[in-house]
Design an enzyme around this catalytic site. Structure first.
Site, short mmCIF file in Angstrom:
data_model
loop_
_atom_site.label_atom_id
_atom_site.label_comp_id
_atom_site.label_asym_id
_atom_site.label_seq_id
_atom_site.Cartn_x
_atom_site.Cartn_y
_atom_site.Cartn_z
N ASN A 23 -50.51 -25.74 57.71
CA ASN A 23 -50.76 -24.52 56.94
C ASN A 23 -52.01 -23.83 57.51
O ASN A 23 -53.09 -24.43 57.54
CB ASN A 23 -50.95 -24.91 55.46
N HIS B 150 -56.14 -20.84 55.92
CA HIS B 150 -57.59 -20.76 55.87
C HIS B 150 -58.23 -20.31 57.18
O HIS B 150 -59.43 -20.01 57.21
CB HIS B 150 -58.18 -22.05 55.33
N HIS C 165 -48.89 -18.76 53.54
CA HIS C 165 -48.67 -18.25 52.18
C HIS C 165 -49.18 -16.82 52.10
O HIS C 165 -50.39 -16.57 52.19
CB HIS C 165 -49.44 -19.17 51.20
N ARG D 29 -50.09 -14.22 49.84
CA ARG D 29 -50.35 -14.08 48.41
C ARG D 29 -50.31 -12.61 48.00
O ARG D 29 -50.58 -11.72 48.81
CB ARG D 29 -51.71 -14.69 48.05
N ARG E 207 -55.37 -12.47 50.00
CA ARG E 207 -56.73 -12.96 50.21
C ARG E 207 -56.88 -13.68 51.55
O ARG E 207 -57.97 -13.81 52.07
CB ARG E 207 -57.16 -13.86 49.06
N GLU F 229 -44.48 -19.38 52.47
CA GLU F 229 -44.76 -19.66 51.05
C GLU F 229 -44.87 -18.34 50.31
O GLU F 229 -45.61 -17.44 50.74
CB GLU F 229 -46.08 -20.39 50.92
N THR G 144 -53.07 -22.85 44.86
CA THR G 144 -51.93 -23.13 44.00
C THR G 144 -52.27 -24.33 43.11
O THR G 144 -52.62 -25.39 43.61
CB THR G 144 -50.69 -23.46 44.86
N GLU H 139 -40.63 -29.49 47.41
CA GLU H 139 -41.90 -29.96 47.95
C GLU H 139 -42.68 -30.52 46.77
O GLU H 139 -42.97 -29.81 45.80
CB GLU H 139 -42.68 -28.84 48.64
N HIS I 47 -50.22 -30.51 49.50
CA HIS I 47 -51.37 -30.07 48.71
C HIS I 47 -52.44 -31.17 48.64
O HIS I 47 -52.22 -32.21 48.03
CB HIS I 47 -51.02 -29.61 47.29
#
Ligand code: PXP
Length: 250
Positions: free
Chosen positions: A9, A12, A45, A47, A51, A72, A103, A153, A193
């Site tokens: 992922n 970030h 993801h 969003r 962000r 995502e 999340t 998931e 996660h």
């Protein structure tokens, strides 16, 4: 035993880029390094508040990746339109709240079946594999199967964040039971996660889990050792965990 895939992922990387605006560090470059380091897929993801990942990141990832993109998304009209435009390999439906830092829990598939059905159907009709991010609760899995999802998931955040070995053990038992239920309901089982070097091995050892999606820890660790090294070390620990599952089953 099925190969355990690692989905990296890259959200970030975009978080850091957006802290200053501009184009550095580039999430696509991170995705390419992940590919080279042995990632089996990339997760991003988009969003509602943008962000981290931006619309153009999804476009660039879709055009340039040679490994599958797991998109995502919240179950909204806007995100559905974007998914249908880019046709990622898979779409993972997640709950989304503006005020949350990340999340915070799984989808309530059981309670929200009617509103989710349209998204599952439209994505599937477009040949996008549909994954639902859920708590490790067999009732949620049963509801996911009823909706026609391909994948669940499992949210392993509470297991990763547990403060005592007893608490972690309890969460782990729930994950085990949910992974077993996924098999019964014929759902492909992923987990994600909060996974770190310390928490990944037991989860990797569960044979019916075939993909782990990991982000925050890998990107954080990359600050110290580089992204290539952090991914390879995670892969190594996943392989150690997986080998234990083989030992247990012989
Ligand atoms: N899977 C899902 C559904 C997520 O929402 C996230 C976080 O964006 C992850 C996996 C990766 O979690 P982490 O960044 O804590 O490794």
């Amino acid at each position: 035993m099925q190969h355990l895939r690692l989905g990296v992922n890259i959200d970030h990387v975009a978080t850091i880029r957006n802290a200053r605006g501009g184009i550095h560090p580039d999430p696509l470059r991170a995705a390419k390094i992940a590919e080279e380091a042995g990632a089996d897929g990339i997760t991003a993801h988009l969003r509602e508040d943008r962000r981290h990942i931006a619309d153009y990141d999804i476009k660039l990832l879709s055009e340039n990746l040679t490994i599958p993109l797991n998109f995502e998304m919240a179950a909204t009209e806007e995100m559905l339109e974007i998914a249908l435009a880019h046709k990622p390999h898979a779409a993972c439906l997640v709950p989304e709240k503006r005020e949350e830092r990340t999340t915070e829990g799984g989808l309530d598939v059981l309670g929200g079946q009617n509103s989710l059905q349209k998204y599952v159907s439209e994505l599937k009709n477009s040949d996008i594999r549909v994954s639902l991010f859920v708590e490790p609760d067999p009732r949620q899995l049963e509801a996911a199967a009823r909706l026609g999802a391909d994948i669940v998931e499992l949210h392993v955040g509470p297991y990763c964040d547990a403060e005592t070995p007893e608490e972690r053990d309890q969460h782990f038992k729930r994950i085990l039971a949910a992974a077993k239920a996924a098999e019964e309901f014929n759902l492909e089982c992923h987990a994600g996660h909060g996974l770190t070097y310390e928490t990944v091995e037991p989860v990797a050892a569960i044979p019916s889990i075939v993909e782990l999606n990991i982000g925050h820890f890998l990107i954080g660790e990359a600050i110290f050792v580089g992204l290539d090294t952090s991914i390879k070390e995670m892969r190594r620990r996943m392989d150690i965990g997986r080998a234990k599952a083989v030992e247990q089953s012989v």
